[in-house]
Write an enzyme that holds these catalytic residues in place. Structure first.
Site, short mmCIF file in Angstrom:
data_model
loop_
_atom_site.label_atom_id
_atom_site.label_comp_id
_atom_site.label_asym_id
_atom_site.label_seq_id
_atom_site.Cartn_x
_atom_site.Cartn_y
_atom_site.Cartn_z
N PRO A 40 0.86 -1.19 0.00
CA PRO A 40 0.00 0.00 0.00
C PRO A 40 0.89 1.24 0.00
O PRO A 40 1.56 1.53 1.00
CB PRO A 40 -0.79 -0.14 1.31
CG PRO A 40 -0.69 -1.58 1.68
CD PRO A 40 0.66 -2.02 1.20
N LEU A 41 0.95 1.93 -1.12
CA LEU A 41 1.98 2.96 -1.32
C LEU A 41 1.90 4.06 -0.27
O LEU A 41 0.84 4.47 0.17
CB LEU A 41 1.86 3.53 -2.73
CG LEU A 41 2.16 2.53 -3.85
CD1 LEU A 41 1.96 3.17 -5.22
CD2 LEU A 41 3.58 1.97 -3.72
N ASN B 283 11.24 8.26 -12.12
CA ASN B 283 11.24 7.73 -13.48
C ASN B 283 10.09 8.26 -14.34
O ASN B 283 9.95 7.88 -15.50
CB ASN B 283 11.23 6.20 -13.47
CG ASN B 283 9.99 5.62 -12.79
OD1 ASN B 283 8.93 6.25 -12.75
ND2 ASN B 283 10.11 4.40 -12.27
N ILE C 117 7.02 7.64 -14.41
CA ILE C 117 6.06 6.65 -14.91
C ILE C 117 5.24 6.10 -13.76
O ILE C 117 5.76 5.81 -12.68
CB ILE C 117 6.79 5.47 -15.61
CG1 ILE C 117 7.53 5.95 -16.87
CG2 ILE C 117 5.82 4.34 -15.96
CD1 ILE C 117 6.63 6.37 -18.01
N HIS D 236 6.08 -1.70 -16.22
CA HIS D 236 5.77 -1.48 -14.80
C HIS D 236 5.21 -2.72 -14.12
O HIS D 236 5.77 -3.17 -13.12
CB HIS D 236 4.77 -0.32 -14.64
CG HIS D 236 4.26 -0.18 -13.24
ND1 HIS D 236 4.92 0.57 -12.30
CD2 HIS D 236 3.18 -0.72 -12.61
CE1 HIS D 236 4.26 0.49 -11.14
NE2 HIS D 236 3.20 -0.28 -11.31
N ARG E 113 -12.18 7.05 29.19
CA ARG E 113 -10.97 7.72 28.69
C ARG E 113 -10.10 8.17 29.85
O ARG E 113 -8.87 8.15 29.77
CB ARG E 113 -11.31 8.89 27.76
CG ARG E 113 -12.09 10.01 28.42
CD ARG E 113 -12.20 11.23 27.51
NE ARG E 113 -13.07 12.24 28.11
CZ ARG E 113 -13.02 13.53 27.82
NH1 ARG E 113 -12.14 13.98 26.94
NH2 ARG E 113 -13.85 14.38 28.39
N SER F 168 -8.05 15.65 24.99
CA SER F 168 -9.33 14.93 24.88
C SER F 168 -9.14 13.42 25.00
O SER F 168 -9.93 12.73 25.65
CB SER F 168 -9.99 15.25 23.54
OG SER F 168 -10.33 16.61 23.44
N GLU G 32 -3.70 11.32 11.52
CA GLU G 32 -4.12 10.03 12.06
C GLU G 32 -3.51 8.85 11.29
O GLU G 32 -3.04 7.89 11.90
CB GLU G 32 -5.65 9.91 12.03
CG GLU G 32 -6.37 10.90 12.93
CD GLU G 32 -6.63 12.25 12.27
OE1 GLU G 32 -7.20 13.12 12.95
OE2 GLU G 32 -6.26 12.42 11.08
N PHE H 31 -12.19 9.13 13.74
CA PHE H 31 -11.10 9.42 12.82
C PHE H 31 -10.16 8.23 12.62
O PHE H 31 -9.17 8.35 11.89
CB PHE H 31 -10.35 10.67 13.27
CG PHE H 31 -11.27 11.87 13.36
CD1 PHE H 31 -12.25 12.07 12.41
CD2 PHE H 31 -11.17 12.76 14.42
CE1 PHE H 31 -13.12 13.15 12.49
CE2 PHE H 31 -12.04 13.85 14.51
CZ PHE H 31 -13.02 14.05 13.54
#
Length: 665
Positions: free
Chosen positions: A115-116, A185, A187, A261, A358, A385, A413, A439
């Site tokens: 996952p780039l 490159n 591409i 590629h 929390r 928070s 995040e 989030f």
């Protein structure tokens, strides 16, 4: 003696041959970056193929993970336990060479990429870990933590938004030992990137506070070497080396084109490429003299031996620090952890308090952080928070508190989550980081990657339901808790009071084979009474909190803020002579892993009249209540109003719970 180009060509032919044999893959990037890789791995990278886990090795991350044959070729050539047969099994079932590099398969692969953008972000985490660990353990004349983090990345990584989050923070923190090589490159899969990626990348990174080395010929070994020396000399800034490369270098008809590629070159083009490169050897054949030139075993063993001598001197001067360093990098918990955490939990049970979970989470951090110097906390600009700070928190800055224990991630995040994965992968720390549960959506893929890599990353999420009130449906989670529970190998906890909160933290810390998501409320929660047996059962994910005499007619199952509601409804029904059991289920994931006998003892199959109560998406709960059961949950988004009005509006009242229960009694 082989030339540099010939040694780089060994990578090229292994890449194109492996992709061709697999009938799928990405030959272009490995062929384009082979010259850069040859210089970095043979002249600079500090590593030992016979001990891939040496603590002070340099880290290498292939962020453009689709070019996986680049790293597999490098590991094979330099002497790691990755054979030519393993390369022939590229992309095949149960091989050590999956389509994208996966942590835990081939030795020497530092992180799972594909996952780039997440690879560069993991690398930022590794560089933070190196700098922080050095700040905590190094002493004058004893630099036992001193290594670089190197990254290869491409246009796709830089287009992904997470690269902005991570690289911005890296510049702010002055990560001088982070060096990235950009495969410029021009591409991507769809063709020449000019039509969709015209950024001035050099200016962008200079604005982040990076050193940028421009216009390096990615096929000129001397230019690459000079740029790397310059990068290493800069101690106060990360460096981006922009390497102009030709994708598919060496292929007469497909180099410089997206045709190289993401698909095999084809037998005919491979033959032409062999001729163009002057490569006279058969597929998967590498001459012995090339292996000899590539081998890093002798050099790596010498480097580790030198470090071991340094560490021995350090251990003599600072025996306690040395022992603690060894414990930290091994991932073992302190010897007093079990007793201290148990005592804290028992103290909470004996001293009831109705507080927001929390706040209970913050109290747990406070108690446990005194025992766990490996805690490296943080929040995505919501510390006040999320309540992630404790009395000993020392925020890390570029030139202050470099040995600190807290990261102000800013509003990042996704970046925070993938950086934490990098910190966990590096070793020496247990990272935790927080944001609002809503989030988490920005960061989902990094959470998934933590689970895939089995990393001890602790994701803390507060403001967990319509209970946050007036901020409205944009900030009120509905489906998020269920979404987290569905991620394989992630354990999600939604505790009902301060005791379950402390146990959730304890279990997350002790879990070494995967991440945990800890979900907490904004609003106060009443503490539940428990026997010692019930207290011990919390860690099993679900337990009988309130029971009746004999076999129950009805079972309430609840989590978090709705457990008190379930107890109150059970009391109302009991007053009418009904036999009702209340099950608190803080972790469905943990409960599902219990043996059949325990699960039957909590949820007897014969008792089919069940009601689940949770201020989250209702659909998730039918696996526990059956089609004939009832679920009191959310089937829509929330509203902007005070929390008590919202709970009433959406049916989270004793009256409604009792009415729903009576429908099936």
């Amino acid at each position: 003696m082989a030339t540099r180009r010939q040694l780089a060509n060994a990578i090229r032919v292994l890449a194109m041959d492996s992709v061709q044999k697999a009938k799928s893959g990405h030959p272009g990037a490995p062929m384009g970056m082979a010259d850069i890789a040859e210089v970095l791995w043979r002249d600079f990278l500090k590593h030992n193929p016979t001990n891939p886990k040496w603590a002070d090795r340099d880290r290498f991350v292939l962020s453009n993970g689709h070019g996986s044959m680049l790293i597999y070729s490098l590991l094979h050539l330099t002497g790691y336990d990755l054979s030519i047969e393993d390369l022939k099994q590229f992309r095949q079932l149960h091989s050590k060479t999956p389509g994208h590099p996966e942590y835990g398969y081939a030795p020497g692969v530092e992180t799972t990429t594909g996952p780039l953008g997440q690879g560069i972000t993991n690398a930022v985490g590794m560089a933070i870990a190196e700098k922080t660990l050095a700040g905590q353990f190094n002493r004058e004349g004893h630099e036992i933590v001193d290594h670089h983090t190197y990254v290869f990345l491409g246009d796709g990584c830089l287009m992904e938004g997470i690269s902005h989050e991570a690289c911005s923070l890296a510049g702010t923190l002055g990560l001088g030992k982070l060096i990235a090589f950009y495969d410029d490159n021009n591409i991507s899969i769809d063709g020449h990137v000019d039509g969709w990626f015209s950024d001035d990348t050099a200016e962008r990174f200079e604005a982040y506070g990076w050193q940028v080395i421009r216009n390096v010929d990615g096929h000129d070994a001397e230019q690459i070497r000079a740029a790397t020396i310059l990068a290493q000399a800069e101690k106060g800034k990360p460096t981006l080396i922009i390497c102009k490369t030709i994708i598919g270098f060496g292929s007469p008809n497909k180099s410089g084109s997206h045709d190289s590629h993401g698909a095999p070159l084809g037998d005919e083009e491979i033959d032409l490429t062999r001729k163009a490169l002057g490569w006279e050897y058969a597929p998967f054949e590498i001459p012995a003299e090339y292996y000899a030139e590539w081998s890093a075993k002798e050099k790596g063993a010498a480097a580790e031996k030198s470090w071991e001598e340094k560490f021995a001197a350090y251990a003599k001067a600072y025996p306690e620090l040395a022992a603690e360093f060894k414990r930290r990098v091994s991932g073992e918990l302190p010897t007093n952890w079990a007793a201290e955490s148990k005592a804290f939990i028992e103290k909470l049970q004996a001293n009831p308090a109705s507080i927001a979970s929390r706040k209970a989470s913050q109290n747990a951090i406070e108690a446990y952080a005194h025992v766990l110097p490996e805690f490296l906390g943080g929040s995505a600009d919501l510390a006040s928070s999320n309540l992630t700070l404790w009395s000993g928190s020392k925020p890390i800055r570029a030139h202050e508190n470099v040995g600190g224990n807290y990261i102000n991630y800013g509003v990042r995040e996704f970046g925070m989550s993938a950086i934490m994965n990098g910190i966990a992968l590096h070793g020496g720390f247990i990272p935790y980081g927080a944001t609002f549960l809503m989030f988490y959506e920005y960061a989902h893929n990094a959470v998934r990657m933590a689970a895939l890599m089995k990393q001890r990353t602790l994701f803390v999420y507060t403001h967990d339901s319509i209970g946050l009130g007036e901020d409205g449906p944009t900030h009120q989670p509905v489906e998020q808790t269920a979404s987290l529970r569905l991620i394989p190998n992630l354990e999600t906890w939604r505790p009902c009071d301060q005791v379950e909160s402390a146990i959730a933290w304890q279990q997350a810390v002790e879990r070494q084979d995967g991440p945990s998501a800890l979900i907490f409320t904004r609003q106060n929660l009443a503490q539940m009474d428990r026997t010692s047996a019930q207290l011990d059962a919390v860690k099993r994910g679900a337990y009988v909190l309130k029971d009746c005499d004999g076999t129950p007619e009805l079972i309430f199952i609840a989590t978090g803020s709705e457990v008190e509601l379930a107890v109150q409804a059970a009391e109302a029904l009991s007053a009418e002579g009904k036999k009702v059991r209340v099950v608190s289920m803080p972790s469905t994931n943990r409960f599902d892993k219990q043996d059949a006998a325990y699960r039957e003892s909590v949820l007897p199959a014969a008792v089919t009249k069940r009601v689940a109560i949770e201020a989250g998406i209702a659909d998730f709960w039918y696996k526990y209540v059956g089609f004939n059961g009832r679920v009191i949950g959310m089937n829509s988004f929330g509203e902007s109003a005070p929390a008590d009005q919202l709970f009433k509006l959406f049916g989270f009242t004793v009256e409604n719970v009792v009415a729903k229960a009576k429908e099936i009694l």
